[in-house]
Scaffold this motif. Structure first.
Motif, PDB file in Angstrom:
ATOM      1  N   THR A   9       0.825  -1.210   0.000  1.00 15.59           N
ATOM      2  CA  THR A   9       0.000   0.000   0.000  1.00 15.59           C
ATOM      3  C   THR A   9       0.861   1.262   0.000  1.00 15.59           C
ATOM      4  OG1 THR A   9      -0.153   0.083   2.419  1.00 15.59           O
ATOM      5  CG2 THR A   9      -1.854  -1.184   1.235  1.00 15.59           C
ATOM      6  N   ASN A  10       2.152   1.120   0.194  1.00 10.90           N
ATOM      7  CA  ASN A  10       3.076   2.251   0.210  1.00 10.90           C
ATOM      8  C   ASN A  10       3.673   2.393  -1.190  1.00 10.90           C
ATOM      9  OD1 ASN A  10       5.448   3.847   0.389  1.00 10.90           O
ATOM     10  ND2 ASN A  10       5.595   3.409   2.582  1.00 10.90           N
ATOM     11  N   ILE A  11       3.223   3.413  -1.926  1.00 10.22           N
ATOM     12  CA  ILE A  11       3.610   3.589  -3.324  1.00 10.22           C
ATOM     13  C   ILE A  11       5.119   3.737  -3.472  1.00 10.22           C
ATOM     14  CG2 ILE A  11       3.284   4.981  -5.395  1.00 10.22           C
ATOM     15  CD1 ILE A  11       0.753   3.416  -3.974  1.00 10.22           C
ATOM     16  N   VAL A  12       5.731   4.532  -2.621  1.00  9.72           N
ATOM     17  CA  VAL A  12       7.182   4.749  -2.703  1.00  9.72           C
ATOM     18  C   VAL A  12       7.922   3.431  -2.479  1.00  9.72           C
ATOM     19  CG1 VAL A  12       9.149   5.927  -1.638  1.00  9.72           C
ATOM     20  CG2 VAL A  12       7.022   7.169  -2.048  1.00  9.72           C
ATOM     21  N   GLU A  13       7.476   2.661  -1.511  1.00 14.67           N
ATOM     22  CA  GLU A  13       8.122   1.380  -1.212  1.00 14.67           C
ATOM     23  C   GLU A  13       7.984   0.410  -2.394  1.00 14.67           C
ATOM     24  OE1 GLU A  13       7.488  -1.801   2.269  1.00 14.67           O
ATOM     25  OE2 GLU A  13       7.759   0.264   2.997  1.00 14.67           O
ATOM     26  N   VAL A  14       6.798   0.377  -3.004  1.00 13.83           N
ATOM     27  CA  VAL A  14       6.574  -0.508  -4.150  1.00 13.83           C
ATOM     28  C   VAL A  14       7.474  -0.108  -5.320  1.00 13.83           C
ATOM     29  CG1 VAL A  14       4.881  -1.189  -5.907  1.00 13.83           C
ATOM     30  CG2 VAL A  14       4.237  -1.172  -3.497  1.00 13.83           C
ATOM     31  N   TYR A 101       2.314  -4.466 -20.104  1.00 16.38           N
ATOM     32  CA  TYR A 101       1.446  -3.368 -19.681  1.00 16.38           C
ATOM     33  C   TYR A 101       1.318  -3.522 -18.173  1.00 16.38           C
ATOM     34  CZ  TYR A 101      -0.039  -2.802 -24.552  1.00 16.38           C
ATOM     35  OH  TYR A 101      -0.078  -2.580 -25.907  1.00 16.38           O
ATOM     36  N   VAL A 102       1.637  -2.491 -17.429  1.00 19.20           N
ATOM     37  CA  VAL A 102       1.575  -2.588 -15.972  1.00 19.20           C
ATOM     38  C   VAL A 102       0.834  -1.396 -15.396  1.00 19.20           C
ATOM     39  CG1 VAL A 102       3.726  -3.913 -15.840  1.00 19.20           C
ATOM     40  CG2 VAL A 102       3.797  -1.447 -15.562  1.00 19.20           C
ATOM     41  N   ARG A 103       0.263  -1.635 -14.243  1.00 22.34           N
ATOM     42  CA  ARG A 103      -0.433  -0.574 -13.528  1.00 22.34           C
ATOM     43  C   ARG A 103      -0.254  -0.824 -12.046  1.00 22.34           C
ATOM     44  NH1 ARG A 103      -5.240   0.793 -11.301  1.00 22.34           N
ATOM     45  NH2 ARG A 103      -5.882   2.942 -11.619  1.00 22.34           N
ATOM     46  N   ASN A 104       0.107   0.216 -11.345  1.00 29.57           N
ATOM     47  CA  ASN A 104       0.216   0.116  -9.898  1.00 29.57           C
ATOM     48  C   ASN A 104      -1.158   0.407  -9.315  1.00 29.57           C
ATOM     49  OD1 ASN A 104       0.681   0.408  -7.170  1.00 29.57           O
ATOM     50  ND2 ASN A 104       2.680   1.337  -7.459  1.00 29.57           N
ATOM     51  N   PRO A 105      -1.836  -0.603  -8.783  1.00 32.77           N
ATOM     52  CA  PRO A 105      -3.198  -0.394  -8.295  1.00 32.77           C
ATOM     53  C   PRO A 105      -3.269   0.502  -7.061  1.00 32.77           C
ATOM     54  CG  PRO A 105      -2.463  -2.603  -7.775  1.00 32.77           C
ATOM     55  CD  PRO A 105      -1.389  -1.984  -8.612  1.00 32.77           C
ATOM     56  N   GLY A 106      -2.122   0.766  -6.439  1.00 33.70           N
ATOM     57  CA  GLY A 106      -2.110   1.621  -5.254  1.00 33.70           C
ATOM     58  C   GLY A 106      -2.263   3.098  -5.569  1.00 33.70           C
ATOM     59  N   ILE A 107      -2.111   3.471  -6.837  1.00 34.92           N
ATOM     60  CA  ILE A 107      -2.269   4.877  -7.204  1.00 34.92           C
ATOM     61  C   ILE A 107      -3.192   4.962  -8.412  1.00 34.92           C
ATOM     62  CG2 ILE A 107      -0.046   5.626  -6.291  1.00 34.92           C
ATOM     63  CD1 ILE A 107       1.099   5.483  -9.084  1.00 34.92           C
ATOM     64  N   ASP A 108      -3.829   6.088  -8.537  1.00 34.77           N
ATOM     65  CA  ASP A 108      -4.719   6.310  -9.672  1.00 34.77           C
ATOM     66  C   ASP A 108      -3.874   6.816 -10.835  1.00 34.77           C
ATOM     67  OD1 ASP A 108      -6.951   6.563 -11.238  1.00 34.77           O
ATOM     68  OD2 ASP A 108      -7.479   8.546 -10.458  1.00 34.77           O
ATOM     69  N   SER A 109      -3.286   5.876 -11.566  1.00 30.95           N
ATOM     70  CA  SER A 109      -2.405   6.258 -12.671  1.00 30.95           C
ATOM     71  C   SER A 109      -2.771   5.460 -13.912  1.00 30.95           C
ATOM     72  CB  SER A 109      -0.945   5.985 -12.303  1.00 30.95           C
ATOM     73  OG  SER A 109      -0.729   4.596 -12.160  1.00 30.95           O
ATOM     74  N   PRO A 110      -2.401   5.986 -15.055  1.00 31.99           N
ATOM     75  CA  PRO A 110      -2.679   5.245 -16.288  1.00 31.99           C
ATOM     76  C   PRO A 110      -1.791   4.008 -16.399  1.00 31.99           C
ATOM     77  CG  PRO A 110      -1.431   7.242 -16.770  1.00 31.99           C
ATOM     78  CD  PRO A 110      -1.764   7.274 -15.307  1.00 31.99           C
ATOM     79  N   GLU A 111      -2.224   3.122 -17.233  1.00 33.58           N
ATOM     80  CA  GLU A 111      -1.436   1.923 -17.510  1.00 33.58           C
ATOM     81  C   GLU A 111      -0.117   2.320 -18.158  1.00 33.58           C
ATOM     82  OE1 GLU A 111      -3.122  -2.108 -19.011  1.00 33.58           O
ATOM     83  OE2 GLU A 111      -2.825  -0.807 -20.744  1.00 33.58           O
TER      84      GLU A 111
END
Length: 146
Positions: A9-14, A101-111
């Motif tokens: 859940t920690n975007i920076v850590e991921v 194609y990747v997306r980090n589900p922890g943030i609202d960002s585009p693929e």
């Protein structure tokens, strides 16, 4: 940082976990024919083609919490900086290329589109070697045919 201790859940850590994995895969020497789908062979053999590299990367990014889909596109080897005497050995210069194609589900960002195909040791030959910041797409390693 190990995957067991990763706070997904920690975007920076991921991102701090995922970017070094991308760089490790990217810097593993590219090798034609090293695309048998054996993920561990990327490490044990120390080489991989686009398929092996991206299947390995997909597995590791999924473990860190990314949503990952495979991308497959057609390209022409003749559009890459490869000597004609090598190209003449190909039965068909039109091939398939795998990327992610990747997306980090922890943030609202585009693929994002990721391509870790070419390694640093072949950059001087004219191949594009991509860096990844963990939040933006990378260019594809090959010109895509539509």
């Amino acid at each position: 940082m190990s995957i067991e201790n990763l706070d997904r859940t920690n975007i920076v850590e991921v991102v701090n976990y995922a970017v070094p994995i991308y760089m490790q895969v990217r810097d593993t020497p590219f090798a034609l024919g090293a695309d048998d789908g054996d993920l561990n062979a990327l490490i044990t053999e120390g080489m991989g083609g686009c398929t092996r590299k991206h299947l390995f990367l997909a597995d590791r990014l999924k473990q860190s919490g990314f949503k990952v889909d495979l991308g497959i596109a057609t390209f022409d080897w003749r559009e890459l900086p490869i000597p004609s005497e090598i190209l003449s050995l190909l039965i068909d210069p039109i091939q398939y290329h795998m990327f992610l194609y990747v997306r980090n589900p922890g943030i609202d960002s585009p693929e994002m589109q990721l391509d870790a195909t070419w390694d640093r040791r072949i950059k001087h030959l004219g191949f594009t070697v991509n860096d990844w910041d963990g939040v933006n797409s990378t260019p594809l390693a090959v010109p895509i045919k539509t």
